[in-house]
Scaffold this motif. Structure first.
Motif, PDB file in Angstrom:
ATOM      1  N   PRO A   1       0.927  -1.422  -0.008  1.00  0.00           N
ATOM      2  CA  PRO A   1       0.019   0.187   0.056  1.00  0.00           C
ATOM      3  C   PRO A   1       0.763   1.228   0.168  1.00  0.00           C
ATOM      4  CG  PRO A   1       0.177  -0.928   1.939  1.00  0.00           C
ATOM      5  CD  PRO A   1       1.162  -1.663   1.360  1.00  0.00           C
ATOM      6  N   LEU A   2       0.125   2.240  -0.397  1.00  0.00           N
ATOM      7  CA  LEU A   2       0.992   3.546   0.001  1.00  0.00           C
ATOM      8  C   LEU A   2       1.384   3.837   1.258  1.00  0.00           C
ATOM      9  CD1 LEU A   2      -1.391   6.228  -1.951  1.00  0.00           C
ATOM     10  CD2 LEU A   2       0.854   5.161  -2.745  1.00  0.00           C
ATOM     11  N   ALA A   3       0.487   3.316   2.331  1.00  0.00           N
ATOM     12  CA  ALA A   3       0.883   3.325   3.582  1.00  0.00           C
ATOM     13  C   ALA A   3       0.310   2.543   4.481  1.00  0.00           C
ATOM     14  CB  ALA A   3       0.704   4.642   4.235  1.00  0.00           C
ATOM     15  N   PHE A   4       0.806   1.737   5.589  1.00  0.00           N
ATOM     16  CA  PHE A   4      -0.063   1.174   6.603  1.00  0.00           C
ATOM     17  C   PHE A   4      -0.430   1.937   7.718  1.00  0.00           C
ATOM     18  CE2 PHE A   4      -0.180  -1.277  10.576  1.00  0.00           C
ATOM     19  CZ  PHE A   4      -1.354  -2.120  10.134  1.00  0.00           C
ATOM     20  N   ILE A   5      -1.659   2.088   7.994  1.00  0.00           N
ATOM     21  CA  ILE A   5      -1.844   3.029   9.201  1.00  0.00           C
ATOM     22  C   ILE A   5      -2.498   2.018  10.419  1.00  0.00           C
ATOM     23  CG2 ILE A   5      -3.438   4.877  10.006  1.00  0.00           C
ATOM     24  CD1 ILE A   5      -3.548   5.510   6.761  1.00  0.00           C
ATOM     25  N   GLY A   6      -1.930   2.045  11.499  1.00  0.00           N
ATOM     26  CA  GLY A   6      -2.407   0.980  12.725  1.00  0.00           C
ATOM     27  C   GLY A   6      -3.060   2.131  13.439  1.00  0.00           C
ATOM     28  N   ILE A   7      -4.300   1.978  13.785  1.00  0.00           N
ATOM     29  CA  ILE A   7      -5.116   2.707  14.925  1.00  0.00           C
ATOM     30  C   ILE A   7      -5.243   2.207  15.993  1.00  0.00           C
ATOM     31  CG2 ILE A   7      -7.191   4.096  15.096  1.00  0.00           C
ATOM     32  CD1 ILE A   7      -7.785   4.013  12.146  1.00  0.00           C
ATOM     33  N   ASP A   8      -4.441   2.691  17.096  1.00  0.00           N
ATOM     34  CA  ASP A   8      -4.610   2.298  18.394  1.00  0.00           C
ATOM     35  C   ASP A   8      -4.081   0.943  18.334  1.00  0.00           C
ATOM     36  OD1 ASP A   8      -4.698   2.835  21.339  1.00  0.00           O
ATOM     37  OD2 ASP A   8      -7.025   2.994  21.156  1.00  0.00           O
ATOM     38  N   SER A   9      -4.576  -0.028  19.351  1.00  0.00           N
ATOM     39  CA  SER A   9      -4.258  -1.448  19.763  1.00  0.00           C
ATOM     40  C   SER A   9      -2.820  -1.650  19.299  1.00  0.00           C
ATOM     41  CB  SER A   9      -4.931  -2.378  18.554  1.00  0.00           C
ATOM     42  OG  SER A   9      -6.379  -2.113  18.594  1.00  0.00           O
ATOM     43  N   PRO A  10      -1.845  -0.972  20.136  1.00  0.00           N
ATOM     44  CA  PRO A  10      -0.348  -0.895  19.712  1.00  0.00           C
ATOM     45  C   PRO A  10       0.204  -2.201  20.047  1.00  0.00           C
ATOM     46  CG  PRO A  10      -0.971   0.118  21.939  1.00  0.00           C
ATOM     47  CD  PRO A  10      -2.180   0.093  21.148  1.00  0.00           C
ATOM     48  N   ASP A  11      -0.450  -3.156  20.902  1.00  0.00           N
ATOM     49  CA  ASP A  11       0.407  -4.392  21.023  1.00  0.00           C
ATOM     50  C   ASP A  11       0.307  -5.183  19.648  1.00  0.00           C
ATOM     51  OD1 ASP A  11       1.373  -4.079  23.569  1.00  0.00           O
ATOM     52  OD2 ASP A  11      -0.370  -4.428  24.832  1.00  0.00           O
ATOM     53  N   PHE A  12      -0.901  -5.103  19.006  1.00  0.00           N
ATOM     54  CA  PHE A  12      -1.142  -5.797  17.870  1.00  0.00           C
ATOM     55  C   PHE A  12      -0.609  -5.026  16.521  1.00  0.00           C
ATOM     56  CE2 PHE A  12      -3.449  -6.560  13.723  1.00  0.00           C
ATOM     57  CZ  PHE A  12      -3.429  -8.135  13.777  1.00  0.00           C
ATOM     58  N   THR A  13      -0.658  -3.573  16.410  1.00  0.00           N
ATOM     59  CA  THR A  13      -0.157  -3.002  15.323  1.00  0.00           C
ATOM     60  C   THR A  13       1.124  -2.680  15.214  1.00  0.00           C
ATOM     61  OG1 THR A  13      -1.131  -0.988  16.515  1.00  0.00           O
ATOM     62  CG2 THR A  13      -2.434  -2.103  15.111  1.00  0.00           C
ATOM     63  N   LEU A  14       1.781  -2.197  16.567  1.00  0.00           N
ATOM     64  CA  LEU A  14       3.310  -1.818  16.421  1.00  0.00           C
ATOM     65  C   LEU A  14       4.128  -2.896  15.784  1.00  0.00           C
ATOM     66  CD1 LEU A  14       3.698   0.444  19.652  1.00  0.00           C
ATOM     67  CD2 LEU A  14       3.838   1.257  17.266  1.00  0.00           C
ATOM     68  N   PRO A  15       4.074  -4.082  16.468  1.00  0.00           N
ATOM     69  CA  PRO A  15       5.095  -5.113  15.911  1.00  0.00           C
ATOM     70  C   PRO A  15       4.843  -5.406  14.302  1.00  0.00           C
ATOM     71  CG  PRO A  15       4.066  -5.660  17.891  1.00  0.00           C
ATOM     72  CD  PRO A  15       3.278  -4.492  17.423  1.00  0.00           C
ATOM     73  N   LEU A  16       3.580  -5.140  13.815  1.00  0.00           N
ATOM     74  CA  LEU A  16       3.266  -5.215  12.364  1.00  0.00           C
ATOM     75  C   LEU A  16       3.983  -4.114  11.867  1.00  0.00           C
ATOM     76  CD1 LEU A  16       1.774  -6.823  10.035  1.00  0.00           C
ATOM     77  CD2 LEU A  16      -0.129  -5.446  10.899  1.00  0.00           C
ATOM     78  N   GLU A  17       3.725  -2.983  12.058  1.00  0.00           N
ATOM     79  CA  GLU A  17       4.390  -1.742  11.554  1.00  0.00           C
ATOM     80  C   GLU A  17       5.746  -1.879  11.326  1.00  0.00           C
ATOM     81  OE1 GLU A  17       2.969   1.402  14.148  1.00  0.00           O
ATOM     82  OE2 GLU A  17       0.708   0.926  13.619  1.00  0.00           O
ATOM     83  N   ARG A  18       6.254  -2.457  12.410  1.00  0.00           N
ATOM     84  CA  ARG A  18       7.912  -2.450  12.507  1.00  0.00           C
ATOM     85  C   ARG A  18       8.323  -3.369  11.273  1.00  0.00           C
ATOM     86  NH1 ARG A  18      12.157  -3.659  17.319  1.00  0.00           N
ATOM     87  NH2 ARG A  18      14.049  -3.628  16.090  1.00  0.00           N
ATOM     88  N   LYS A  19       7.527  -4.596  11.183  1.00  0.00           N
ATOM     89  CA  LYS A  19       8.028  -5.488  10.070  1.00  0.00           C
ATOM     90  C   LYS A  19       7.700  -4.983   8.604  1.00  0.00           C
ATOM     91  CE  LYS A  19       7.045  -9.646  10.487  1.00  0.00           C
ATOM     92  NZ  LYS A  19       6.427 -10.766  10.613  1.00  0.00           N
ATOM     93  N   LEU A  20       6.679  -4.085   8.720  1.00  0.00           N
ATOM     94  CA  LEU A  20       6.413  -3.304   7.494  1.00  0.00           C
ATOM     95  C   LEU A  20       7.529  -2.458   6.971  1.00  0.00           C
ATOM     96  CD1 LEU A  20       2.614  -3.359   7.629  1.00  0.00           C
ATOM     97  CD2 LEU A  20       4.060  -5.017   6.088  1.00  0.00           C
ATOM     98  N   LYS A  21       7.565  -1.639   8.003  1.00  0.00           N
ATOM     99  CA  LYS A  21       8.760  -0.489   8.018  1.00  0.00           C
ATOM    100  C   LYS A  21      10.320  -1.099   7.416  1.00  0.00           C
ATOM    101  CE  LYS A  21      11.001   3.391  10.208  1.00  0.00           C
ATOM    102  NZ  LYS A  21      11.409   4.030  11.213  1.00  0.00           N
TER     103      LYS A  21
END
Length: 390
Positions: free
Chosen positions: A92-112
């Motif tokens: 995608p142009l960007a991945f956007i995680g909204i809150d739920s940091p324990d779920f979204t932040l590890p995903l964001e790190r892998k995608l980044k």
């Protein structure tokens, strides 16, 4: 999710009802800037109403507490892997995680790490507890979208790009809310009796843990003030059935409605609620309230040793003082809740200071959140593409 497309695409993951509100508002604002964009990921009914395609029902991510997550961990990891694979297959142009940091932040790190822009919308409570997370956040996000001004300094100190966007609830809720109109919309009839709104949370586990306490508090309120009427919003049919069964078992009368939590709070003379976004909404509709919460004993034992701030509710954190009463864990007894709510209600009308503070905080958070967030995301995407020479 959709097949590969040449259209611009954003993947968004929201894990609970408050994130669904923010996500829907963000999608609407992004679509103004990019009418043919696709929006996919995990979201709720408000996001889906904006044309969003959700991979799994959002409530599969709605779990709270350190201990409570463990039983759902295999399913949560499977869902996260599915979203990750989808993003790699069709970036995608960007991945956007909204809150739920324990779920979204590890995903964001892998995608980044894979070169996909990662945006996190709603700052984790890194300023309050587990402060060393800031180093993981720095490795995980290209942009943090914070809701509140008090969250900005810690990101600026660590060189993490951050924008304060305010809160969409502050944009949507009028500065003055009409109690009579809300009561009419809820078909409450005409009565001079005081109305107390009771909000024991939206998740099954929350309702299971808090509704019996709140219902016992309602009985205690009636013992002290017999003419009080109660109204309870239920997030869906399942929660309504759950709440109704508990009320019947306790032989306590209340109006239970599906959704309409904002109308319920506006209709109320006072509010008893679980800590969370509802406390912010109660402040924005300018009603006296008491915030209460009980965790499991183990979760509370762990969290109480880690929390670094004196308050748990957003009104108090925003005001940096005890604006509304907080009764947490052992302090949350039926007698304490009842007496505190009655006292807070009776004092509110004459308390000009708290009413002015409510208004000042409302105005401070009015930043057109969706538009501000969308502009920050689009700017990030454009700058990144320019840097890459696309």
């Amino acid at each position: 999710m959709s097949e590969k497309s040449s259209k611009p695409r954003y993947v968004i993951v929201a894990g609970e009802a408050s994130g669904d509100i923010l996500g829907a508002n963000l999608i609407e604002s992004l679509r103004k800037r990019c009418p043919d964009a696709l929006f996919e990921g995990i979201g709720g009914p408000l996001m889906e109403a904006q044309g969003f395609q959700s991979l799994v029902p959002m409530d599969r991510l709605s779990v709270m507490g350190l201990v409570e997550v463990l039983g759902r961990l295999p399913e949560l990891l499977k869902i996260r892997k599915h979203v990750y694979t989808n993003c790699l297959d069709n970036p995608p142009l960007a991945f956007i995680g909204i809150d739920s940091p324990d779920f979204t932040l590890p995903l964001e790190r892998k995608l980044k790490d894979k070169g996909i822009l990662a945006v996190h919308y709603v700052s984790p409570s890194v300023w309050a507890w587990r402060q060393k997370r800031i180093f993981k956040i720095k490795k995980s996000v290209d942009l943090m979208l914070a809701l509140f001004p008090f969250e900005m300094p810690i990101y600026q100190q660590h060189g993490i790009p951050v924008v304060c966007v305010g809160h969409t609830l502050a944009d949507d809720i009028p500065l003055m809310c009409d109690r009579a109109v809300a009561r009419a919309q809820l078909n409450m009839g005409e009565s001079n009796a005081p109305v107390f709104a009771i909000l024991p949370g939206s998740r099954r586990g929350e309702v299971e843990r808090l509704a019996p306490l709140f219902i016992a508090s309602m009985s205690e309120i009636l013992r002290q003030q017999s003419d009080v009427r109660f109204i309870i919003p239920a997030v869906n049919d399942d929660r309504r059935e759950q709440i109704t069964e508990l009320l019947n078992a306790a032989n306590v009368d209340a109006i239970v409605v599906n959704g309409q939590s904002r109308d319920v709070m506006i209709a109320a003379d006072a509010i008893l609620l679980a800590s969370g976004t509802a406390a912010l909404e109660g402040m924005l509709v300018k009603r006296p309230m008491v915030v209460a919460y009980r965790f499991t004993k183990l979760t509370y034992a762990i969290m109480s040793r880690m929390i670094k701030v004196p308050y748990v509710s957003l009104p108090n954190l925003l005001a940096n003082k005890a604006l509304v009463p907080e009764l947490i864990q052992d302090k949350a007894t039926p007698k304490n809740l009842a007496s505190t709510l009655l006292r807070t209600w009776k004092a509110f009308e004459a308390d000009q200071e708290i009413q002015q503070t409510y208004l000042d905080l409302h105005l401070m958070l009015r930043k057109q959140a969706g538009d501000t967030a969308a502009e920050a995301i689009v700017n990030l995407v454009e700058k990144t593409h320019m840097r890459k020479g696309n």
